[in-house]
Design a protein around this motif. Structure first.
Motif, short mmCIF file in Angstrom:
data_model
loop_
_atom_site.label_atom_id
_atom_site.label_comp_id
_atom_site.label_asym_id
_atom_site.label_seq_id
_atom_site.Cartn_x
_atom_site.Cartn_y
_atom_site.Cartn_z
N GLU A 32 0.83 -1.20 0.00
CA GLU A 32 0.00 0.00 0.00
C GLU A 32 0.86 1.25 0.00
OE1 GLU A 32 -3.35 0.61 -0.07
OE2 GLU A 32 -3.53 -1.50 -0.60
N PRO A 33 0.52 2.24 -0.83
CA PRO A 33 1.29 3.50 -0.82
C PRO A 33 1.13 4.22 0.50
CG PRO A 33 -0.68 3.72 -2.18
CD PRO A 33 -0.57 2.26 -1.83
N LEU A 34 2.13 4.99 0.88
CA LEU A 34 2.06 5.78 2.10
C LEU A 34 1.13 6.97 1.89
CD1 LEU A 34 5.84 5.83 3.12
CD2 LEU A 34 4.03 4.36 4.02
N PRO A 35 0.53 7.47 2.95
CA PRO A 35 -0.33 8.66 2.82
C PRO A 35 0.45 9.83 2.22
CG PRO A 35 -0.63 7.63 4.97
CD PRO A 35 0.53 6.93 4.34
N GLY A 36 -0.15 10.47 1.23
CA GLY A 36 0.51 11.60 0.59
C GLY A 36 1.50 11.20 -0.48
N ALA A 37 1.46 9.95 -0.95
CA ALA A 37 2.42 9.48 -1.94
C ALA A 37 2.33 10.26 -3.25
CB ALA A 37 2.21 8.00 -2.21
N ALA A 38 1.14 10.79 -3.57
CA ALA A 38 0.95 11.47 -4.85
C ALA A 38 1.36 12.93 -4.81
CB ALA A 38 -0.52 11.35 -5.28
N THR A 39 1.76 13.45 -3.66
CA THR A 39 2.14 14.86 -3.57
C THR A 39 3.48 15.11 -4.26
OG1 THR A 39 3.26 14.53 -1.45
CG2 THR A 39 0.90 15.10 -1.38
N GLU A 40 3.72 16.36 -4.62
CA GLU A 40 4.96 16.70 -5.34
C GLU A 40 6.22 16.41 -4.53
OE1 GLU A 40 4.86 20.67 -6.78
OE2 GLU A 40 3.28 20.29 -8.26
N PRO A 41 6.29 16.74 -3.23
CA PRO A 41 7.52 16.42 -2.49
C PRO A 41 7.81 14.92 -2.44
CG PRO A 41 6.22 18.06 -1.32
CD PRO A 41 5.36 17.55 -2.42
N ALA A 42 6.77 14.12 -2.20
CA ALA A 42 6.97 12.67 -2.13
C ALA A 42 7.40 12.12 -3.49
CB ALA A 42 5.69 11.98 -1.66
N ALA A 43 6.80 12.62 -4.55
CA ALA A 43 7.16 12.16 -5.89
C ALA A 43 8.58 12.59 -6.25
CB ALA A 43 6.17 12.72 -6.91
N ALA A 44 9.00 13.75 -5.77
CA ALA A 44 10.35 14.23 -6.08
C ALA A 44 11.42 13.30 -5.52
CB ALA A 44 10.54 15.64 -5.52
N VAL A 45 11.18 12.75 -4.33
CA VAL A 45 12.15 11.82 -3.73
C VAL A 45 12.21 10.54 -4.56
CG1 VAL A 45 12.69 10.43 -1.70
CG2 VAL A 45 11.84 12.77 -1.42
N ARG A 46 11.06 10.03 -4.97
CA ARG A 46 11.04 8.80 -5.78
C ARG A 46 11.74 9.01 -7.12
NH1 ARG A 46 5.68 8.87 -4.12
NH2 ARG A 46 4.94 9.23 -6.25
N GLN A 47 11.51 10.16 -7.73
CA GLN A 47 12.16 10.43 -9.01
C GLN A 47 13.67 10.53 -8.85
OE1 GLN A 47 10.16 14.01 -10.24
NE2 GLN A 47 8.26 12.94 -10.78
N LEU A 48 14.11 11.08 -7.73
CA LEU A 48 15.54 11.22 -7.50
C LEU A 48 16.21 9.86 -7.36
CD1 LEU A 48 17.80 13.34 -7.01
CD2 LEU A 48 17.27 13.18 -4.57
N VAL A 49 15.65 8.99 -6.53
CA VAL A 49 16.27 7.68 -6.31
C VAL A 49 16.12 6.77 -7.53
CG1 VAL A 49 15.99 7.80 -3.81
CG2 VAL A 49 14.21 6.73 -5.20
N GLN A 50 15.17 7.06 -8.40
CA GLN A 50 15.04 6.26 -9.62
C GLN A 50 16.30 6.38 -10.48
OE1 GLN A 50 12.54 4.10 -10.37
NE2 GLN A 50 13.78 3.47 -12.14
N HIS A 51 16.93 7.54 -10.44
CA HIS A 51 18.19 7.72 -11.17
C HIS A 51 19.26 6.77 -10.63
CE1 HIS A 51 16.95 11.09 -13.65
NE2 HIS A 51 16.50 11.72 -12.59
N LEU A 52 19.27 6.56 -9.33
CA LEU A 52 20.24 5.63 -8.74
C LEU A 52 19.91 4.20 -9.15
CD1 LEU A 52 20.58 7.15 -5.15
CD2 LEU A 52 22.05 7.51 -7.15
N HIS A 53 18.64 3.86 -9.19
CA HIS A 53 18.24 2.54 -9.64
C HIS A 53 18.73 2.29 -11.07
CE1 HIS A 53 15.54 -0.43 -11.51
NE2 HIS A 53 15.44 -0.98 -10.29
N ASP A 54 18.66 3.32 -11.91
CA ASP A 54 19.05 3.21 -13.31
C ASP A 54 20.54 3.44 -13.53
OD1 ASP A 54 16.34 2.83 -13.76
OD2 ASP A 54 15.98 4.91 -14.32
N ASN A 55 21.30 3.63 -12.46
CA ASN A 55 22.74 3.91 -12.56
C ASN A 55 23.02 5.18 -13.34
OD1 ASN A 55 23.43 1.30 -11.30
ND2 ASN A 55 22.69 0.44 -13.23
N ASP A 56 22.08 6.10 -13.33
CA ASP A 56 22.23 7.37 -14.04
C ASP A 56 22.75 8.42 -13.06
OD1 ASP A 56 22.09 9.55 -15.67
OD2 ASP A 56 19.90 9.55 -15.88
N LEU A 57 24.06 8.39 -12.82
CA LEU A 57 24.64 9.28 -11.83
C LEU A 57 24.56 10.74 -12.26
CD1 LEU A 57 27.80 7.23 -10.77
CD2 LEU A 57 25.43 7.06 -9.96
N ALA A 58 24.76 11.00 -13.54
CA ALA A 58 24.64 12.38 -14.04
C ALA A 58 23.20 12.86 -13.91
CB ALA A 58 25.12 12.46 -15.47
N GLY A 59 22.24 11.98 -14.20
CA GLY A 59 20.84 12.35 -14.05
C GLY A 59 20.49 12.64 -12.61
#
Length: 321
Positions: A32-59
């Motif tokens: 289950e998603p955490l409360p507030g998962a769809a908010t911009e701050p929460a999404a910004a953290v997920r987008q940031l770590v997705q770069h690490l998942h993809d090994n996109d260090l420059a991104g």
């Protein structure tokens, strides 16, 4: 008729069991998603770590700071005044030495010899060492270091999880060690970054792009020892704790080595986008130091063209008979 009914019931039972299995697997993969998962701050953290998942260090670096700061960091790197974001890594100043050691022509032989002499067949000793290091790390983080309360709580969880993993991981396995050494030495050589001068010549973006395959190799090696960082990132969840104007607190949860890691991170909005507040503070300090160093002649800057003592175009050279 009885046979057909029995078969039908069997099929229904089988299909029901399959449905339960699929649902259970889906639940494990998609909690289950955490409360507030769809908010911009929460999404910004997920987008940031997705770069690490993809090994996109420059991104990752581009997403971590506002565009103007990224450009200034690139320029500061070129002048030798910054090594951000590498300086966020533990023992970051040892990275060129580590890469040089792994990239050396005889690295495989030397590292294999060292492993056989110090680690091979020493499973009990390795487990004890991992246990001791874990206790020391937890005590140090709990009472030392410049950490906020949230950071301290997070790092203690990390040390506990990694300590438990290290005690059960096959770190003394000779076969795994052989493949690990082969993977890391090949990846280090491919970077071509065996010195700080090489990092400076490649530039910030270029260095991060060259290091991306090495980061992938490191994650591959860790996964071989039972620590899948990509799985941890893929299962990361975020939610919103609070938001007041341009400041927000985000709840983050992710699994690591069989443990659930739980933390809160502060975010700040600049120019309409959300960034980790600690990263912004660190980058502000890096850039302030870089600007100050740029005002001092000889502080890391290469001499302008035509001013070198040995240049044939320099005034001094022109004055020579």
């Amino acid at each position: 008729m009885p046979r057909r009914s029995s078969r039908s019931r069997s099929h229904l039972v089988f299909l029901s069991l399959c449905a339960v299995a699929v649902l259970a697997a889906s639940c494990r993969r998609s909690p289950e998603p955490l409360p507030g998962a769809a908010t911009e701050p929460a999404a910004a953290v997920r987008q940031l770590v997705q770069h690490l998942h993809d090994n996109d260090l420059a991104g990752y670096a581009r997403a971590a700071v506002p565009p103007a700061q990224y450009a200034e960091l690139e320029a500061a790197w070129a002048r030798g005044h910054s090594r951000w974001p590498l300086d966020e890594l533990p023992l970051h100043d040892k990275l060129p030495t580590l890469l040089a050691t792994l990239a050396a022509p005889d690295a495989e032989t030397r590292l294999q010899r060292a492993f056989k002499a110090q680690i091979a067949g020493q499973a009990a000793s390795v487990r004890q060492a991992a246990h001791s290091l874990g206790l020391f790390g937890e005590q140090y983080i709990s009472h030392q270091g410049d950490y906020s309360d949230d950071e301290r709580a997070h790092y203690v969880q990390l040390v506990r999880a990694l300590g438990d993993w290290a005690q059960s991981a096959p770190l003394s396995d000779p076969k795994l060690a052989g493949s690990t050494i082969a993977t890391l030495t090949a990846a280090a050589r491919a970077t071509g970054l065996d010195s700080d001068a090489a990092l400076q010549e490649a530039g910030m973006t270029g260095s991060l792009q060259r290091l991306a395959p090495f980061a992938r190799a490191v994650k591959q090696v860790l996964a071989g020892y039972g620590l899948s960082l990509d799985d941890s990132i893929a299962q990361l969840r975020t939610g919103l704790v609070s938001q007041q104007g341009d400041h927000a607190t985000v709840h983050v949860q992710y699994p690591l080595a069989g443990k659930d890691i739980d933390l809160q991170v502060a975010l700040e909005r600049r120019q309409g986008h959300w960034y980790l507040a600690r990263t912004l503070a660190e980058v502000d300090a890096v850039l302030a130091a870089a600007r100050a160093a740029a005002l001092v002649p000889g502080e890391g800057d290469a001499p302008p063209p035509g001013t070198g003592d040995d240049s044939g175009d320099s005034p001094a050279a022109a004055a020579k008979p």
